[in-house]
Write a protein that holds these residues in place. Structure first.
Motif, PDB file in Angstrom:
ATOM      1  N   ARG A 119      -6.636   2.617   6.593  1.00  0.00           N
ATOM      2  CA  ARG A 119      -7.746   3.498   6.180  1.00  0.00           C
ATOM      3  C   ARG A 119      -7.348   4.358   4.984  1.00  0.00           C
ATOM      4  NH1 ARG A 119      -7.726   4.004  11.745  1.00  0.00           N
ATOM      5  NH2 ARG A 119      -9.308   2.711  12.726  1.00  0.00           N
ATOM      6  N   THR A 120      -6.104   4.817   4.957  1.00  0.00           N
ATOM      7  CA  THR A 120      -5.613   5.582   3.810  1.00  0.00           C
ATOM      8  C   THR A 120      -5.610   4.717   2.556  1.00  0.00           C
ATOM      9  OG1 THR A 120      -4.236   6.950   5.255  1.00  0.00           O
ATOM     10  CG2 THR A 120      -3.656   6.906   2.919  1.00  0.00           C
ATOM     11  N   LEU A 121      -5.169   3.473   2.678  1.00  0.00           N
ATOM     12  CA  LEU A 121      -5.168   2.562   1.532  1.00  0.00           C
ATOM     13  C   LEU A 121      -6.582   2.311   1.033  1.00  0.00           C
ATOM     14  CD1 LEU A 121      -2.534  -0.051   2.757  1.00  0.00           C
ATOM     15  CD2 LEU A 121      -2.212   1.708   1.011  1.00  0.00           C
ATOM     16  N   GLY A 168       7.999   4.906  -2.021  1.00  0.00           N
ATOM     17  CA  GLY A 168       8.276   4.571  -0.634  1.00  0.00           C
ATOM     18  C   GLY A 168       9.378   3.541  -0.493  1.00  0.00           C
ATOM     19  N   ALA A 195      -4.101  -4.343   9.435  1.00  0.00           N
ATOM     20  CA  ALA A 195      -2.837  -3.657   9.720  1.00  0.00           C
ATOM     21  C   ALA A 195      -1.788  -4.646  10.223  1.00  0.00           C
ATOM     22  CB  ALA A 195      -3.062  -2.550  10.749  1.00  0.00           C
ATOM     23  N   ARG A 248       9.330  -2.660   2.323  1.00  0.00           N
ATOM     24  CA  ARG A 248       9.216  -3.264   3.644  1.00  0.00           C
ATOM     25  C   ARG A 248      10.286  -4.317   3.852  1.00  0.00           C
ATOM     26  NH1 ARG A 248       3.633  -5.303   3.536  1.00  0.00           N
ATOM     27  NH2 ARG A 248       3.490  -3.855   1.885  1.00  0.00           N
ATOM     28  N   ARG A 273      -4.256   3.438  10.754  1.00  0.00           N
ATOM     29  CA  ARG A 273      -4.485   4.681  10.010  1.00  0.00           C
ATOM     30  C   ARG A 273      -4.049   4.517   8.554  1.00  0.00           C
ATOM     31  NH1 ARG A 273      -7.828   7.782   8.942  1.00  0.00           N
ATOM     32  NH2 ARG A 273      -7.042   8.657   7.047  1.00  0.00           N
ATOM     33  N   HIS A 274      -2.928   3.835   8.325  1.00  0.00           N
ATOM     34  CA  HIS A 274      -2.459   3.625   6.957  1.00  0.00           C
ATOM     35  C   HIS A 274      -3.408   2.705   6.190  1.00  0.00           C
ATOM     36  CE1 HIS A 274       0.302   3.707   3.649  1.00  0.00           C
ATOM     37  NE2 HIS A 274       0.399   2.387   3.664  1.00  0.00           N
ATOM     38  N   ARG A 289      -7.714   5.368  -0.935  1.00  0.00           N
ATOM     39  CA  ARG A 289      -6.998   5.439  -2.214  1.00  0.00           C
ATOM     40  C   ARG A 289      -7.368   4.290  -3.149  1.00  0.00           C
ATOM     41  NH1 ARG A 289      -0.806   6.920  -0.534  1.00  0.00           N
ATOM     42  NH2 ARG A 289      -1.250   9.013   0.235  1.00  0.00           N
ATOM     43  N   ASN A 292       3.240  -1.974  -2.334  1.00  0.00           N
ATOM     44  CA  ASN A 292       2.727  -0.781  -2.989  1.00  0.00           C
ATOM     45  C   ASN A 292       2.843  -0.910  -4.502  1.00  0.00           C
ATOM     46  OD1 ASN A 292       1.816   1.743  -3.496  1.00  0.00           O
ATOM     47  ND2 ASN A 292       3.387   2.808  -2.359  1.00  0.00           N
ATOM     48  N   CYS A 333       1.528  -2.538   9.004  1.00  0.00           N
ATOM     49  CA  CYS A 333       1.463  -1.080   9.052  1.00  0.00           C
ATOM     50  C   CYS A 333       0.479  -0.667  10.139  1.00  0.00           C
ATOM     51  CB  CYS A 333       1.044  -0.521   7.697  1.00  0.00           C
ATOM     52  SG  CYS A 333      -0.616  -0.998   7.192  1.00  0.00           S
ATOM     53  N   SER A 334       0.185   0.614  10.218  1.00  0.00           N
ATOM     54  CA  SER A 334      -0.737   1.116  11.232  1.00  0.00           C
ATOM     55  C   SER A 334      -2.178   1.038  10.721  1.00  0.00           C
ATOM     56  CB  SER A 334      -0.403   2.566  11.574  1.00  0.00           C
ATOM     57  OG  SER A 334      -0.712   3.406  10.488  1.00  0.00           O
TER      58      SER A 334
END
Length: 67
Positions: A18-20, A59, A7, A62, A15-16, A23, A54, A12-13
């Motif tokens: 983990r989302t990546l 989105g 992260a 950055r 949590r993001h 996915r 991405n 990023c965080s």
């Protein structure tokens, strides 16, 4: 590398990150433990995502201001 280290590298965080991983945009290995488990993120995958961002183009980019 840990989720927190990835992260910081990506900007990023955790949590993001983990989302990546879920996915399939970041390569990682899950290691189960008695209390749950943790991800070990592949360093090259995180570095590639930090450089190219991405891949689907959604989105806000950055580092670019919204105004």
């Amino acid at each position: 590398m840990t989720v927190r280290e990835a992260a910081l590298l990506i900007g990023c965080s955790p949590r993001h990150v983990r989302t990546l991983i879920t996915r399939k945009l970041l390569a990682a290995r899950f290691t189960p433990t008695l209390t749950g488990g943790y991800y070990d993120v592949h360093r090259k995958s995180a570095a590639r995502y930090a450089l190219h961002g991405n891949p689907d183009g959604r989105g806000w980019p950055r580092g670019k201001p919204r105004n």
